[in-house]
Design an enzyme around this catalytic site. Structure first.
Site, PDB file in Angstrom:
ATOM      1  N   LYS A  81      70.671  29.215   9.270  1.00 52.41           N
ATOM      2  CA  LYS A  81      70.314  27.688   8.930  1.00 52.41           C
ATOM      3  C   LYS A  81      71.450  26.886   9.063  1.00 52.41           C
ATOM      4  O   LYS A  81      72.761  27.136   8.642  1.00 52.41           O
ATOM      5  CB  LYS A  81      69.744  27.921   7.736  1.00 52.41           C
ATOM      6  CG  LYS A  81      68.959  26.611   7.181  1.00 52.41           C
ATOM      7  CD  LYS A  81      68.109  26.826   5.956  1.00 52.41           C
ATOM      8  CE  LYS A  81      67.594  25.626   5.336  1.00 52.41           C
ATOM      9  NZ  LYS A  81      66.632  26.201   4.249  1.00 52.41           N
ATOM     10  N   SER A 157      62.099  24.209   4.631  1.00 53.34           N
ATOM     11  CA  SER A 157      63.337  23.801   5.487  1.00 53.34           C
ATOM     12  C   SER A 157      64.144  24.902   6.464  1.00 53.34           C
ATOM     13  O   SER A 157      64.896  24.409   7.363  1.00 53.34           O
ATOM     14  CB  SER A 157      64.424  22.978   4.732  1.00 53.34           C
ATOM     15  OG  SER A 157      64.951  24.092   3.578  1.00 53.34           O
ATOM     16  N   SER A 181      61.002  27.424   0.998  1.00 55.27           N
ATOM     17  CA  SER A 181      61.639  27.073   2.486  1.00 55.27           C
ATOM     18  C   SER A 181      61.835  28.030   3.345  1.00 55.27           C
ATOM     19  O   SER A 181      61.999  27.876   4.780  1.00 55.27           O
ATOM     20  CB  SER A 181      62.996  26.321   2.072  1.00 55.27           C
ATOM     21  OG  SER A 181      62.960  25.096   1.452  1.00 55.27           O
TER      22      SER A 181
END
Length: 481
Positions: A81, A157, A181
């Site tokens: 990420k 996310s 997320s």
């Protein structure tokens, strides 16, 4: 075999490299070819580390040739990420302001995956600063596309990692989760995802300086892996668990707990809090419950989970109070439109006074106690990840009703993050061409029980990915095997 390497499970990829069936370079090149094929349409991988990955693979092949033992993730490519540090690579958070914020060291989970033989192949997209919404759209890199239907969000996310894993661009993804997320993108993209117990994996989220954040950020945010199969998720879990001097919160708890005597009891709550659930999600939970019964679990429908609405209110007040002092600066970094999601939350939830905040901290502990007592009776909980099928991009930022709909949809994720217990998202099939799934929640530090149950579901219902990206319409399907 070269063309099929990226399709193999991570466990099989690592075994093929260790046994010299394939070289690590061949494995990396296969994934790089897949990235070149599908990433221009998906926009999931943001900073491709092609040459670095090839060099790491070549070093691994030389070690194997010299007779050295290779780790459990030998040669397995993984994405990271954009908010998690890879040494020598910018940690951009998807924001123009941090385009050149080069990391001086790997974050602890990246270091652990690398030490086990994994090879970071690229950063993956996120909502700007992880704060612009649930949809994976960043100022720096744009929108990531759901491979099942371009009209639906891949979630966030950690949406870039979910898409990369689902389409075969990487065998594993490293995301993080403070309220869904990891698990929401897993459901929306048809892969498996793990949010571990608070303190299970070591982490260091200090990217902008030496200061640590406040209690909410310290406790709620947990790094977690995404994978196409539960077996691969278990492998990543066993590698990531442990301690690290950079994180005094991480505790040395064994990765496998004591066996439970007799059939494991599973509480089933299809509609946590009683706020409504889509029929396809309810059907997925029924399908998963049937799979667990067939596997010998003692599956029981219960009225509800503990203190859902109270926990959601406390979560919101604590996080907004901690976040409020920095909001004027963060708002400028998010830019016009990117600030909409947090702005609505700030308007709806007032920051607490010092006295109110202290009381909220006691409420937090009290709710955690209620959940510990609930999970003492039922070691596992089966429920929704998100109470609807994948929604359209940007729904949460469109207006107040859209924001409330998304917040309600992920409510079980939010509350289980709040109480610090593990959750595994696992697919159950497709409906109208879109993936559906459930989550298994367990006692603190009993990720092993969650993974066992998720494996039982997968054994009956199968694995959905890797998939070739689709654009536009959806195919008919059924939420079952």
């Amino acid at each position: 075999m070269q063309d099929a390497l990226w399709k193999m499970p991570a466990t099989a990829q690592a075994e093929a490299v260790r046994s010299a069936e394939v070289s690590a370079v061949e494995l990396v090149d296969s994934h790089l070819d897949r990235i070149a094929e599908v990433n221009p349409r998906m926009n999931a991988v943001t900073q491709l580390l092609a040459e670095r990955a090839r060099e790491a693979a070549a070093r691994m092949d030389r070690r194997r040739a010299a007779g050295e033992a290779l780790g459990p993730l030998a040669g397995v490519p993984f994405t990271v990420k954009e908010s998690t540090a890879i040494e020598g690579v910018p940690t951009t958070f998807g924001a123009e302001r941090f385009r050149d914020l080069v990391a001086s060291a790997d974050a602890p989970p990246v270091a652990r995956l690398r030490a086990a033989g994994g090879i970071p192949i690229g950063h993956s997209n996120i909502p700007t600063l992880i704060l612009a919404g649930m949809h994976t759209r960043s100022e720096l890199f744009g929108d990531t596309v759901n491979p099942w239907d371009s009209r639906r969000t891949p979630g966030g996310s950690s949406g870039g990692d979910a898409v990369a894993v689902a389409t075969g661009m990487a065998a594993l993804g490293l995301g993080n989760d403070s309220g869904g997320s990891v698990r929401v993108p897993a459901q929306f993209c048809g892969v498996a995802g793990l949010k571990p117990s608070t303190g299970r994996f070591p982490a260091d989220h200090r990217v902008f300086g030496p200061e640590d954040p406040g209690p909410a950020s310290q406790v709620l945010v947990t790094d977690g892996p995404l994978a196409r199969s539960v077996g691969d998720l278990r492998l990543a879990y066993e590698v990531l668990a442990g301690t690290d001097p950079r994180d005094p919160r991480a505790v040395p708890v064994p990765v496998h707990g004591e066996p439970i005597v007799g059939p494991v009891k599973v509480a089933v709550v299809a509609d946590p809090g009683g706020h409504g659930v889509h029929p396809t999600v309810s059907a997925a939970i029924t399908t998963a419950a049937d799979a667990l019964r067939d596997a010998g679990y003692d599956v029981r429908e219960v009225r509800d989970v503990p203190r859902m609405d109270e926990a959601l209110e406390a979560y919101g007040r604590i996080t907004v109070t901690e976040f409020a002092p920095t909001w004027p600066v963060v708002r400028k970094l998010l830019g016009k439109g990117g600030d909409r999601y947090i702005e609505m939350a700030m308007e709806q939830t007032p920051a607490a006074s010092a006295a109110e905040f202290m009381k909220l901290m006691g409420t937090w502990l009290n709710i955690r106690r209620s959940w510990a007592e609930f999970l003492d009776e039922y070691p596992l909980l089966l429920g929704p990840v998100f109470t609807e099928p994948p929604v359209e991009p940007g729904l949460e930022s469109r207006d107040r009703s859209g924001g409330e709909r998304v917040g309600s949809g992920m409510r079980l994720c939010t509350v289980t993050s709040f109480v610090g217990v593990p959750g595994v998202a696992v697919p159950t099939g497709t409906v109208d061409g879109l993936p559906c799934g459930v989550q298994i929640v367990g006692r603190a530090f009993r990720e092993d029980l969650c993974l066992d149950a998720a494996q039982a579901i997968e054994d009956r219902l199968g694995v959905l990915t890797p998939v070739d990206p689709r654009v536009g319409g959806r195919a008919d399907g059924g939420c079952g095997p």
